[in-house]
Design an enzyme around this catalytic site. Sequence first.
Site, PDB file in Angstrom:
ATOM      1  N   TYR A  29       2.201   9.855  -0.343  1.00 21.00           N
ATOM      2  CA  TYR A  29       3.713   9.348   0.688  1.00 21.00           C
ATOM      3  C   TYR A  29       4.848   9.690   0.503  1.00 21.00           C
ATOM      4  CZ  TYR A  29      -0.585   6.456   2.366  1.00 21.00           C
ATOM      5  OH  TYR A  29      -1.469   6.402   3.194  1.00 21.00           O
TER       6      TYR A  29
ATOM      7  N   ASP B 122       0.673  -0.967  -0.204  1.00 21.57           N
ATOM      8  CA  ASP B 122       0.406  -0.430  -0.315  1.00 21.57           C
ATOM      9  C   ASP B 122       0.635   1.053  -0.108  1.00 21.57           C
ATOM     10  OD1 ASP B 122      -3.013   1.698   1.079  1.00 21.57           O
ATOM     11  OD2 ASP B 122      -1.733   2.004   2.192  1.00 21.57           O
TER      12      ASP B 122
ATOM     13  N   LYS C  14      -2.556   6.398  -4.512  1.00 22.14           N
ATOM     14  CA  LYS C  14      -4.112   6.486  -4.932  1.00 22.14           C
ATOM     15  C   LYS C  14      -4.209   8.539  -4.814  1.00 22.14           C
ATOM     16  CE  LYS C  14      -3.766   4.262  -0.308  1.00 22.14           C
ATOM     17  NZ  LYS C  14      -3.034   4.323   1.106  1.00 22.14           N
TER      18      LYS C  14
ATOM     19  N   LEU D 186      -2.841  -1.576  13.840  1.00 21.71           N
ATOM     20  CA  LEU D 186      -2.659  -1.583  14.660  1.00 21.71           C
ATOM     21  C   LEU D 186      -2.642  -0.265  16.173  1.00 21.71           C
ATOM     22  CD1 LEU D 186       1.126  -3.140  13.788  1.00 21.71           C
ATOM     23  CD2 LEU D 186      -1.068  -4.612  14.928  1.00 21.71           C
TER      24      LEU D 186
ATOM     25  N   ILE E 269      -3.187  -4.050   6.795  1.00 18.67           N
ATOM     26  CA  ILE E 269      -2.196  -3.065   5.971  1.00 18.67           C
ATOM     27  C   ILE E 269      -1.678  -2.929   6.953  1.00 18.67           C
ATOM     28  CG2 ILE E 269      -2.406  -3.278   3.696  1.00 18.67           C
ATOM     29  CD1 ILE E 269      -3.710   0.111   4.026  1.00 18.67           C
TER      30      ILE E 269
ATOM     31  N   HIS F 195      -8.099   8.637  -2.473  1.00 15.60           N
ATOM     32  CA  HIS F 195      -7.607   8.971  -0.914  1.00 15.60           C
ATOM     33  C   HIS F 195      -8.783   9.240  -0.062  1.00 15.60           C
ATOM     34  CE1 HIS F 195      -3.133   8.738   1.194  1.00 15.60           C
ATOM     35  NE2 HIS F 195      -4.136   8.567   1.770  1.00 15.60           N
TER      36      HIS F 195
ATOM     37  N   LYS G 275       1.791  -0.846   8.728  1.00 19.68           N
ATOM     38  CA  LYS G 275       3.273  -1.024   8.223  1.00 19.68           C
ATOM     39  C   LYS G 275       4.351  -1.315   9.219  1.00 19.68           C
ATOM     40  CE  LYS G 275       6.569   2.103   9.173  1.00 19.68           C
ATOM     41  NZ  LYS G 275       7.172   2.315  10.151  1.00 19.68           N
ATOM     42  N   SER G 276       5.454  -2.075   8.824  1.00 17.39           N
ATOM     43  CA  SER G 276       6.282  -1.725   9.762  1.00 17.39           C
ATOM     44  C   SER G 276       7.799  -2.267   8.519  1.00 17.39           C
ATOM     45  CB  SER G 276       6.700  -2.878  10.418  1.00 17.39           C
ATOM     46  OG  SER G 276       7.505  -3.273  11.118  1.00 17.39           O
TER      47      SER G 276
ATOM     48  N   ASN H  89       3.897  -9.996  11.865  1.00  9.61           N
ATOM     49  CA  ASN H  89       2.311  -9.776  11.427  1.00  9.61           C
ATOM     50  C   ASN H  89       2.115 -10.035   9.800  1.00  9.61           C
ATOM     51  OD1 ASN H  89       3.020  -7.684  13.119  1.00  9.61           O
ATOM     52  ND2 ASN H  89       3.766  -5.593  11.317  1.00  9.61           N
TER      53      ASN H  89
ATOM     54  N   ARG I 113       8.616  -7.529  12.286  1.00  9.41           N
ATOM     55  CA  ARG I 113       7.650  -7.544  12.627  1.00  9.41           C
ATOM     56  C   ARG I 113       6.847  -8.018  11.484  1.00  9.41           C
ATOM     57  NH1 ARG I 113      10.017  -3.978  16.544  1.00  9.41           N
ATOM     58  NH2 ARG I 113      10.586  -2.740  15.206  1.00  9.41           N
TER      59      ARG I 113
HETATM   60  N1  LIG Z   1      -5.575   5.548   2.997  1.00  9.46           N
HETATM   61  C1  LIG Z   1      -5.854   6.350   4.355  1.00  9.46           C
HETATM   62  O1  LIG Z   1      -6.339   7.939   4.283  1.00  9.46           O
HETATM   63  C2  LIG Z   1      -4.754   6.321   5.712  1.00  9.46           C
HETATM   64  C3  LIG Z   1      -4.548   6.452   6.309  1.00  9.46           C
HETATM   65  C4  LIG Z   1      -3.226   6.153   6.560  1.00  9.46           C
HETATM   66  C5  LIG Z   1      -2.757   5.219   6.927  1.00  9.46           C
HETATM   67  N2  LIG Z   1      -2.679   4.717   5.268  1.00  9.46           N
HETATM   68  C6  LIG Z   1      -1.846   3.355   5.249  1.00  9.46           C
HETATM   69  O2  LIG Z   1      -1.806   2.409   6.724  1.00  9.46           O
HETATM   70  C7  LIG Z   1      -0.610   1.747   6.804  1.00  9.46           C
HETATM   71  C8  LIG Z   1      -0.529   0.983   8.883  1.00  9.46           C
HETATM   72  O3  LIG Z   1      -1.125   2.355   9.182  1.00  9.46           O
HETATM   73  P1  LIG Z   1       0.105   2.954  10.359  1.00  9.46           P
HETATM   74  O4  LIG Z   1       1.173   3.213   9.224  1.00  9.46           O
HETATM   75  O5  LIG Z   1      -0.912   4.118  10.750  1.00  9.46           O
HETATM   76  O6  LIG Z   1      -0.230   1.847  11.211  1.00  9.46           O
HETATM   77  P2  LIG Z   1      -0.272   0.635  11.986  1.00  9.46           P
HETATM   78  O7  LIG Z   1       0.437  -0.043  10.591  1.00  9.46           O
HETATM   79  O8  LIG Z   1      -1.070   0.792  13.348  1.00  9.46           O
HETATM   80  O9  LIG Z   1       1.314   1.107  12.857  1.00  9.46           O
HETATM   81  C9  LIG Z   1       1.948   1.207  12.774  1.00  9.46           C
HETATM   82  C10 LIG Z   1       2.967   1.142  14.022  1.00  9.46           C
HETATM   83  O10 LIG Z   1       3.749   0.500  13.787  1.00  9.46           O
HETATM   84  C11 LIG Z   1       5.088  -0.735  14.392  1.00  9.46           C
HETATM   85  N3  LIG Z   1       4.508  -1.779  14.179  1.00  9.46           N
HETATM   86  C12 LIG Z   1       4.455  -2.376  14.020  1.00  9.46           C
HETATM   87  N4  LIG Z   1       3.661  -4.034  13.527  1.00  9.46           N
HETATM   88  C13 LIG Z   1       4.407  -4.149  15.172  1.00  9.46           C
HETATM   89  C14 LIG Z   1       4.114  -5.123  15.739  1.00  9.46           C
HETATM   90  N5  LIG Z   1       3.785  -6.237  15.088  1.00  9.46           N
HETATM   91  N6  LIG Z   1       4.505  -5.025  17.075  1.00  9.46           N
HETATM   92  C15 LIG Z   1       4.913  -3.919  17.906  1.00  9.46           C
HETATM   93  N7  LIG Z   1       4.890  -2.376  16.680  1.00  9.46           N
HETATM   94  C16 LIG Z   1       4.377  -2.695  15.045  1.00  9.46           C
HETATM   95  C17 LIG Z   1       5.221   0.377  13.220  1.00  9.46           C
HETATM   96  O11 LIG Z   1       7.011  -0.125  13.862  1.00  9.46           O
HETATM   97  P3  LIG Z   1       8.385  -1.064  12.891  1.00  9.46           P
HETATM   98  O12 LIG Z   1       8.184   0.429  11.604  1.00  9.46           O
HETATM   99  O13 LIG Z   1       9.648   0.441  13.761  1.00  9.46           O
HETATM  100  O14 LIG Z   1       7.761  -1.680  13.046  1.00  9.46           O
HETATM  101  C18 LIG Z   1       4.623   1.957  13.182  1.00  9.46           C
HETATM  102  O15 LIG Z   1       5.340   2.733  14.314  1.00  9.46           O
HETATM  103  C19 LIG Z   1       0.207   2.978   6.472  1.00  9.46           C
HETATM  104  O16 LIG Z   1       1.279   2.520   6.090  1.00  9.46           O
HETATM  105  C20 LIG Z   1      -0.427   3.342   4.957  1.00  9.46           C
HETATM  106  O17 LIG Z   1       0.152   2.919   3.622  1.00  9.46           O
HETATM  107  C21 LIG Z   1      -3.319   4.903   4.980  1.00  9.46           C
END
Ligand SMILES: NC(=O)c1ccc[n+]([C@@H]2O[C@H](COP(=O)([O-])OP(=O)(O)OC[C@H]3O[C@@H](n4cnc5c(N)ncnc54)[C@H](OP(=O)(O)O)[C@@H]3O)[C@@H](O)[C@H]2O)c1
Length: 276
Positions: A51, A46, A76, A191, A230, A109, A232-233, A242, A238
Amino acid sequence: MGEAPVHTLDDGTTLPAVGLGTYPLDDAAAEEAVAGALGLGYRLVDTALNYGNETGTGRGIARSGVEREDVRVTTKVPGRHHGYEETLASFEESRARLGLDYVDLYLIHWPLPRLDKYVETWKAMIRLREDGLVRSIGVSNFTAAHLERLERETGVLPSVNQIELHPLLPQEELRAVHAAKGIVTESWSPLARGREVLEDPSIAAVAADHGVSPGQVVLRWHTQIGAVPIPKSADPGRQRENLDLFGFELTEQELTTITSGRRRRFGGDPDSHEEF
Ligand SMILES: NC(=O)c1ccc[n+]([C@@H]2O[C@H](COP(=O)([O-])OP(=O)(O)OC[C@H]3O[C@@H](n4cnc5c(N)ncnc54)[C@H](OP(=O)(O)O)[C@@H]3O)[C@@H](O)[C@H]2O)c1
């Protein structure tokens, strides 16, 4: 690892049950993360024009050596490119940056209802799919009212709605609308960005019972409620964790426990959030 199941979208294409998020990685970090994740078995990535890492994402895909046909790439169209011609032009920018002949899943988006151009934008998405440049079309952050308007004015529903979804924001009502309309739900910030949910004692207890991590419990919850997370790591350990979600199953009671805490939204309200 248990085999990751796939969803079949309403257009007949498939979407893996879990993918890799790339925000806020820059090009260099996205290239590393994407190449590494595909090597571990991820098949859904994604990104978004906003981004700023489509180039790195495309390089990571190329470097991974995984067959193009086996990867589902999502990007997007941003708010500043809403409109019919603007969307077609924005898509070409994204496609060039990704270095791909086609994109698997193209999303609007944010709806930006005050701008009132998401229907025109959607018509351009339909055209891109007809032209074979995009395999599947969808939206992100759309409410039930926005989805209904697309259906009413174009007769074409999105195959996917990518929304903020996690244990603090389980989105029961919108998910029911998706189920009724045959739309697959993708979960962003699955997460809840990694802190308070993963430190929640009740989630930690479920994780201990299954011998998995709190992150795996939360991501398994997504897959069992039919949503595609989806996470992010950028960390290989991790990333592996995941993806390793299908060797255990949560009970109905555990699914309820996971969402029993308070409610909190991390991102914008789709009715008013403006992101260009
Ligand atoms: N459509 C939209 O408007 C929109 C908005 C926001 C996000 N997104 C998409 O959604 C994706 C994911 O959302 P997000 O990045 O906001 O949040 P997320 O995936 O909920 O959380 C990411 C955070 O959690 C950590 N992490 C990942 N796996 C882990 C695990 N197993 N245990 C502990 N910590 C863990 C990551 O650090 P590390 O990298 O250090 O592991 C990072 O700091 C984004 O990357 C993006 O592609 C879309």
